[in-house]
Scaffold this motif. Structure first.
Motif, mmCIF file in Angstrom:
data_model
loop_
_atom_site.group_PDB
_atom_site.id
_atom_site.type_symbol
_atom_site.label_atom_id
_atom_site.label_comp_id
_atom_site.label_asym_id
_atom_site.label_seq_id
_atom_site.Cartn_x
_atom_site.Cartn_y
_atom_site.Cartn_z
ATOM 1 N N SER A 192 0.852 -1.196 0.000
ATOM 2 C CA SER A 192 0.000 0.000 0.000
ATOM 3 C C SER A 192 0.881 1.237 0.000
ATOM 4 C CB SER A 192 -0.938 -0.007 1.209
ATOM 5 O OG SER A 192 -0.195 0.044 2.425
ATOM 6 N N GLY A 193 0.270 2.407 -0.003
ATOM 7 C CA GLY A 193 1.043 3.642 -0.008
ATOM 8 C C GLY A 193 0.121 4.841 0.035
ATOM 9 N N GLY A 194 0.632 5.998 -0.396
ATOM 10 C CA GLY A 194 -0.207 7.182 -0.386
ATOM 11 C C GLY A 194 0.592 8.462 -0.481
ATOM 12 N N LEU A 195 -0.104 9.570 -0.238
ATOM 13 C CA LEU A 195 0.505 10.888 -0.278
ATOM 14 C C LEU A 195 0.168 11.639 0.997
ATOM 15 C CD1 LEU A 195 1.697 13.170 -2.561
ATOM 16 C CD2 LEU A 195 -0.519 14.115 -1.963
ATOM 17 N N VAL A 196 1.198 12.188 1.666
ATOM 18 C CA VAL A 196 1.005 13.087 2.801
ATOM 19 C C VAL A 196 1.128 14.503 2.255
ATOM 20 C CG1 VAL A 196 1.812 13.805 5.079
ATOM 21 C CG2 VAL A 196 1.988 11.412 4.397
ATOM 22 N N SER A 240 -3.490 23.091 -1.108
ATOM 23 C CA SER A 240 -4.224 24.056 -0.290
ATOM 24 C C SER A 240 -5.521 23.502 0.270
ATOM 25 C CB SER A 240 -4.524 25.323 -1.104
ATOM 26 O OG SER A 240 -5.370 25.028 -2.192
ATOM 27 N N ALA A 241 -5.814 22.239 -0.004
ATOM 28 C CA ALA A 241 -7.043 21.613 0.508
ATOM 29 C C ALA A 241 -6.831 21.213 1.963
ATOM 30 C CB ALA A 241 -7.411 20.393 -0.337
ATOM 31 N N ILE A 282 -3.766 11.084 1.297
ATOM 32 C CA ILE A 282 -4.505 10.317 0.289
ATOM 33 C C ILE A 282 -4.007 8.879 0.378
ATOM 34 C CG2 ILE A 282 -5.075 10.050 -2.143
ATOM 35 C CD1 ILE A 282 -4.331 12.994 -2.561
ATOM 36 N N PRO A 283 -4.762 7.981 1.023
ATOM 37 C CA PRO A 283 -4.305 6.593 1.162
ATOM 38 C C PRO A 283 -4.598 5.781 -0.091
ATOM 39 C CG PRO A 283 -6.388 6.895 2.316
ATOM 40 C CD PRO A 283 -6.029 8.231 1.719
ATOM 41 N N VAL A 316 -7.318 13.557 -9.802
ATOM 42 C CA VAL A 316 -8.633 13.091 -10.269
ATOM 43 C C VAL A 316 -9.346 12.307 -9.179
ATOM 44 C CG1 VAL A 316 -9.802 11.578 -11.921
ATOM 45 C CG2 VAL A 316 -7.942 13.085 -12.700
ATOM 46 N N MET A 317 -8.613 11.442 -8.504
ATOM 47 C CA MET A 317 -9.208 10.599 -7.464
ATOM 48 C C MET A 317 -9.737 11.419 -6.292
ATOM 49 S SD MET A 317 -7.363 7.439 -5.474
ATOM 50 C CE MET A 317 -6.940 8.211 -3.935
ATOM 51 N N SER A 318 -9.078 12.543 -5.971
ATOM 52 C CA SER A 318 -9.416 13.311 -4.773
ATOM 53 C C SER A 318 -10.192 14.591 -5.063
ATOM 54 C CB SER A 318 -8.128 13.677 -4.022
ATOM 55 O OG SER A 318 -7.360 12.534 -3.743
ATOM 56 N N TYR A 319 -10.609 14.784 -6.300
ATOM 57 C CA TYR A 319 -11.230 16.050 -6.703
ATOM 58 C C TYR A 319 -12.407 16.443 -5.812
ATOM 59 C CZ TYR A 319 -13.030 19.733 -9.715
ATOM 60 O OH TYR A 319 -13.451 20.940 -10.197
#
Length: 303
Positions: free
Chosen positions: A75-79, A126-127, A133-134, A179-182
């Motif tokens: 797994s992974g993601g973005l901080v 800025s969100a 984002i996992p 796109v996934m987090s819009y």
């Protein structure tokens, strides 16, 4: 790829200092073996750069103001930028390895004010409601992003055009995440104010940990009441101010024990932990061994 085993902070802001992070190339890749960290834990920190990660082996806990996320191997993601976070090895065998791309958003956005920055980058960084984002391989679309992340770590810095290929790979991944987090870009950041107050108080603790710090003085450093201070620590770090101060002082003590020959008495006073007897009692309660046993273990590991 850097092997990172400890956290260092910039003077003043106390934002994490990233080694070899240069204005002309604001990017580093790192290989993190959680077993190399004191207590198999990377303490609370933040940085303006975003953190794109992949779990190579084991299980990693990410703690953020919004709660706790579990990331098993694959797994992974973005901080996101400036998000407070802490990681802990949750694997049974203590062999958790994490691969990291850490980069300033300008690395893919280009010049400030560019169309790419305005349209694709600023909406993400800025969100305020978008802390992490996992990504998990059970979801088909997320599995494809994870495949791209894993593949991006195979790029060789010796290959001609490496910097361009790297930016291309990270830009492609970023677009997928965008796109996934819009739908989350418009969420209200209820913790945003508390996060800033917490950072102010963390900075104060990092600069004055060797002194006695009453909660009232800590709250005053962020221009809030004691009640708000307790609430901010509870909401963001899920602990009390006193618990955070104790944990930070023990982190400093562990580093001094591992890296110096200072006496236990000198270290206990330098870290604001009082007498050597009290220090020994607290240290054993939290670390499961005496200060001297800890020193012996970590200094022997360096030989």
């Amino acid at each position: 790829m850097k092997d990172i085993t400890t956290i260092e902070f910039h003077p003043g802001t106390k934002e994490e200092r990233l080694p070899d992070f240069l204005p002309e190339f604001p990017y580093i890749a790192s290989h993190v073996n959680m077993g190399s960290y004191i207590g198999r834990t990377c303490p609370w920190h933040w940085h303006r750069a975003v953190e794109l990660f992949y779990i190579e082996s084991g299980v990693l806990e990410y703690h953020i103001p919004g709660g706790k996320l579990i990331f098993p191997a694959g797994s992974g993601g973005l901080v996101n930028s400036n998000v407070l976070h802490m990681t802990r090895d949750a694997g049974e065998k203590g062999n958790t390895v994490q691969l990291l791309h850490i980069f300033d958003s300008s690395f893919i956005a280009g010049e400030p004010g560019s169309r790419i920055e305005k349209k694709y980058v600023l909406p993400v960084v800025s969100a305020s409601g978008l802390e992490v984002i996992p990504l998990y391989p059970e979801d088909e679309k997320q599995a494809e992003i994870l495949r791209l992340i894993r593949k991006s770590f195979c790029l060789s810095g010796q290959e001609p055009g490496y910097e361009i290929f790297l930016r291309e790979a990270l830009s492609r991944i970023w677009l997928h995440l965008f796109v996934m987090s819009y739908s989350r870009f418009q969420e209200k950041g209820r913790r945003e104010k508390a996060n800033e107050k917490i950072k102010q108080m963390m900075v104060y603790i990092h600069e004055h940990y060797g002194e006695k710090i009453p909660v009232a003085r800590l709250a005053a450093a962020a221009f809030i009441s004691e009640r708000e201070c307790y609430r901010a620590f509870g909401d963001c770090l899920h602990m009390t101010p006193v618990e955070y101060m104790m944990g930070y002082r023990l982190q400093i003590a562990c580093r001094m024990l591992a890296e110096s020959r200072e006496s236990v008495t000198s270290i206990s006073h330098a870290c604001g932990l009082g007498t050597s007897s009290y220090f020994g009692k607290i240290f054993r309660e939290h670390m499961g061994c005496t200060p001297l046993e800890y020193r012996s273990k970590w200094q022997d590991n360096d030989k």
